[in-house]
Design a protein around this motif. Structure first.
Motif, PDB file in Angstrom:
ATOM      1  N   UNK B  38       0.844  -1.187  -0.060  1.00  0.00           N
ATOM      2  CA  UNK B  38       0.039   0.097   0.082  1.00  0.00           C
ATOM      3  C   UNK B  38       0.917   1.473   0.096  1.00  0.00           C
ATOM      4  N   UNK B  39       1.146   2.024  -1.472  1.00  0.00           N
ATOM      5  CA  UNK B  39       2.067   2.809  -1.276  1.00  0.00           C
ATOM      6  C   UNK B  39       1.372   4.141  -1.161  1.00  0.00           C
ATOM      7  N   UNK B  40       1.730   5.071  -0.134  1.00  0.00           N
ATOM      8  CA  UNK B  40       0.955   6.381   0.001  1.00  0.00           C
ATOM      9  C   UNK B  40       1.417   7.207  -0.908  1.00  0.00           C
ATOM     10  N   UNK B  41       0.486   7.743  -1.700  1.00  0.00           N
ATOM     11  CA  UNK B  41       0.917   8.780  -2.839  1.00  0.00           C
ATOM     12  C   UNK B  41       1.536  10.114  -2.228  1.00  0.00           C
ATOM     13  N   UNK B  42       2.578  10.723  -2.586  1.00  0.00           N
ATOM     14  CA  UNK B  42       3.167  11.851  -2.396  1.00  0.00           C
ATOM     15  C   UNK B  42       2.065  12.847  -2.878  1.00  0.00           C
ATOM     16  N   UNK B  43       1.716  14.047  -2.012  1.00  0.00           N
ATOM     17  CA  UNK B  43       0.760  14.930  -2.507  1.00  0.00           C
ATOM     18  C   UNK B  43       1.632  15.676  -3.616  1.00  0.00           C
ATOM     19  N   UNK B  44       0.843  16.196  -4.651  1.00  0.00           N
ATOM     20  CA  UNK B  44       1.674  17.019  -5.678  1.00  0.00           C
ATOM     21  C   UNK B  44       1.887  18.306  -5.102  1.00  0.00           C
ATOM     22  N   UNK B  45       3.151  18.796  -5.040  1.00  0.00           N
ATOM     23  CA  UNK B  45       3.406  19.912  -4.389  1.00  0.00           C
ATOM     24  C   UNK B  45       2.841  21.095  -5.125  1.00  0.00           C
ATOM     25  N   UNK B  46       2.859  22.512  -4.164  1.00  0.00           N
ATOM     26  CA  UNK B  46       2.044  23.202  -4.958  1.00  0.00           C
ATOM     27  C   UNK B  46       2.855  23.738  -6.370  1.00  0.00           C
ATOM     28  N   UNK B  47       2.352  24.476  -7.275  1.00  0.00           N
ATOM     29  CA  UNK B  47       2.760  24.771  -8.592  1.00  0.00           C
ATOM     30  C   UNK B  47       3.642  25.918  -8.292  1.00  0.00           C
ATOM     31  N   UNK B  48       4.932  25.969  -9.035  1.00  0.00           N
ATOM     32  CA  UNK B  48       5.811  27.266  -9.023  1.00  0.00           C
ATOM     33  C   UNK B  48       5.345  28.084 -10.107  1.00  0.00           C
ATOM     34  N   UNK B  49       5.336  29.309 -10.228  1.00  0.00           N
ATOM     35  CA  UNK B  49       4.838  30.005 -11.250  1.00  0.00           C
ATOM     36  C   UNK B  49       6.143  29.937 -12.358  1.00  0.00           C
ATOM     37  N   UNK B  50       5.623  30.156 -13.561  1.00  0.00           N
ATOM     38  CA  UNK B  50       6.404  30.327 -14.873  1.00  0.00           C
ATOM     39  C   UNK B  50       7.462  30.975 -14.607  1.00  0.00           C
ATOM     40  N   UNK B  51       7.162  32.090 -14.136  1.00  0.00           N
ATOM     41  CA  UNK B  51       8.203  33.608 -14.309  1.00  0.00           C
ATOM     42  C   UNK B  51       9.320  33.077 -13.223  1.00  0.00           C
TER      43      UNK B  51
END
Lengths: 255, 249
Positions: B38-51
């Motif tokens: 049972x692999x716990x999914x790593x939460x997707x990190x907060x997106x970083x802005x393109x700039x």
């Protein structure tokens, strides 16, 4: 030929120290990295391979050539080998110009060598030529930066650090300019605005390497955002100015 | 004797043996971690802005966009197991796709993975988020993203069974396609949807408006649309006749 003896021996030394082998090894590693990246890509595998190769090889080859140059020239200046060379009937200007000539020849060979896999990957010939020319001009400017730092600091570690800082900043100069303009327009705190202006000022002092060559041209099979006429004067200006400053430093130095 | 002397040559000191044991323990631990069922999914990190990311790309933002795309696509695979997309935070996913699109504005990659990969979930809210992302991307660069807008229309109609959503997307496609060199069939999708909905009069009016607008210049396309007008008029006439017959009976 006697007059070009320093250039000839600089090239012979590069050959003796297997610099060409190092270039070839670097190219092979970059092709392998690009092939791995392309295998993970869902679409445009061929273009992705060529673009990743162009992006990695550009960084790697600039690093290899300039690290070699700085190590050799700082060693020459530290160990006073230059004094022996200057015992020949050549002026200091000739010495420096021949050194630059030798490294420019190396840069020419390197640029041609690097462009071969791009051509082999099926990239449009016009784009390959434009990318290679941009990369070559970038190599020339970096050679003049390295020679200046070697003459200025005469210590390998300091010269390498200074080169890395200037090169990496110049590679992102337009983005730094945009970022600092945003901070100034947004109106941050006093210190933020002062720093933003300082960064903005620094971006005027470095060549805009982002415009010289770009992997996105190869990825999208189209050249955009830049014109050869805009980078050629820029490259010649920086190359000429930096060489003159290096010459001034070398002439002032007592041996 | 030779064998013993060889063995002595590779004999380990106590400290080397301890190091070997420690390394073996580390390896066993790693293998256990990987083989956990049972692999716990790593939460997707907060997106970083393109700039912010552009500063780090050394002027190669298209390459960074490609790398981010590969990273995002492989995010559902952890420790040899595939985690369902339903367990991913789709708000963050949309943020990352937006960053990828801004890093490489000439690529339709984010629309493609939104309409072709990440939409493949059972959760309706997540599907709608991906369709909205495709719509946004289309309005930013219609000439690059129109294919995925057409895909989103088909998915809305057949998978989500939401014909009103499909119609609103088709309207956007028709309006955004003007003067962008997008094939006529894409901008005419609204007509087919109206026809499927039984809105024959609306479909007829739309075709006439498109012809009068002067946006369609191709002679073959004009001939096709005129034939379509005749077909629609015939259908409408037959419908009218049928209804009057029913009333008469």
């Amino acid at each position: 030929m006697q007059r070009l003896i320093i250039a000839k021996y600089t090239l012979l030394e590069a050959h003796k120290r297997s610099l060409i082998v190092l270039f070839l090894l670097g190219i092979v590693v970059c092709v392998a990295i690009a092939a791995y990246a392309a295998s993970l890509s869902m679409v445009d595998k061929q273009a992705t391979l060529a673009a990743f190769y162009a992006a990695t090889v550009r960084l790697a080859m600039v690093a290899v050539l300039n690290v070699y140059l700085i190590l050799m020239e700082t060693r020459n200046l530290e160990q006073e080998n230059t004094f022996v060379w200057l015992g020949l009937p050549v002026s200091r200007m000739h010495y420096l110009l021949q050194k630059i000539l030798a490294y420019s020849i190396l840069a020419t060979g390197l640029a041609l060598l690097v462009s071969l896999p791009l051509w082999w990957a099926g990239t449009d010939m016009q784009i390959v030529l434009r990318w290679t020319l941009g990369f070559y001009l970038e190599l020339l400017v970096t050679v003049s930066i390295s020679i200046l730092f070697a003459c200025l600091f005469r210590q390998a570690l300091i010269s390498l650090s200074a080169f890395a800082a200037v090169y990496l900043f110049a590679r992102s100069a337009l983005e730094f300019y945009q970022h600092s303009s945003n901070i100034i327009d947004r109106g941050g705190s006093g210190i933020e605005i002062v720093l933003a202006w300082l960064v903005k000022l620094c971006t005027f002092l470095v060549p805009k390497f982002e415009q010289f060559a770009s992997a996105s041209w190869i990825l999208h099979q189209r050249i955009f955002d830049t014109d050869l006429l805009s980078i050629l004067p820029q490259a010649l200006l920086f190359f000429g100015l930096l060489t003159l400053i290096a010459l001034d430093r070398l002439c002032r130095r007592g041996f | 004797m030779r064998l013993i002397s060889r063995f002595n040559a590779i004999a380990l000191t106590r400290s080397q043996l301890a190091q070997l044991l420690l390394f073996s323990c580390f390896l066993i631990n790693q293998v256990q971690l990987v083989s956990k069922t049972d692999v716990e999914p790593y939460p997707l990190p907060q997106p970083i802005s393109a700039s912010d990311l552009r500063v780090l790309t050394l002027g190669e933002s298209a390459i960074m966009a490609k790398l981010l795309g590969v990273w995002l696509l492989s995010y559902d695979t952890r420790a040899g197991q595939i985690i369902p997309f339903e367990r991913l935070d789709y708000d963050r996913l949309a943020g990352w796709l937006k960053t990828i699109a801004q890093l490489d504005e000439l690529s339709d990659y984010s629309s493609m993975v939104a309409a072709g990969v990440f939409i493949d979930v059972k959760d309706r809210q997540r599907q709608l988020k991906m369709i909205e992302l495709v719509r946004q991307r289309f309005w930013e660069k219609p000439e690059i993203n129109w294919r995925w807008m057409a895909q989103a229309i088909m998915l809305s109609k057949y998978r989500l069974k939401d014909i009103s959503l499909a119609l609103s997307l088709a309207q956007d496609l028709r309006i955004g396609a003007q003067g962008k060199g997008i094939p006529y069939w894409a901008s005419e999708m609204e007509v087919y949807l109206l026809h499927d909905m039984g809105e024959l009069e609306a479909a007829l009016l739309l075709i006439k408006a498109m012809i009068d607008d002067g946006a369609i210049t191709d002679a073959d396309e004009l001939r096709f649309l005129n034939r379509r007008i005749m077909e629609l008029e015939a259908s409408m006439q037959s419908n009218q006749n049928n209804s009057s017959n029913i009333q008469h009976n």
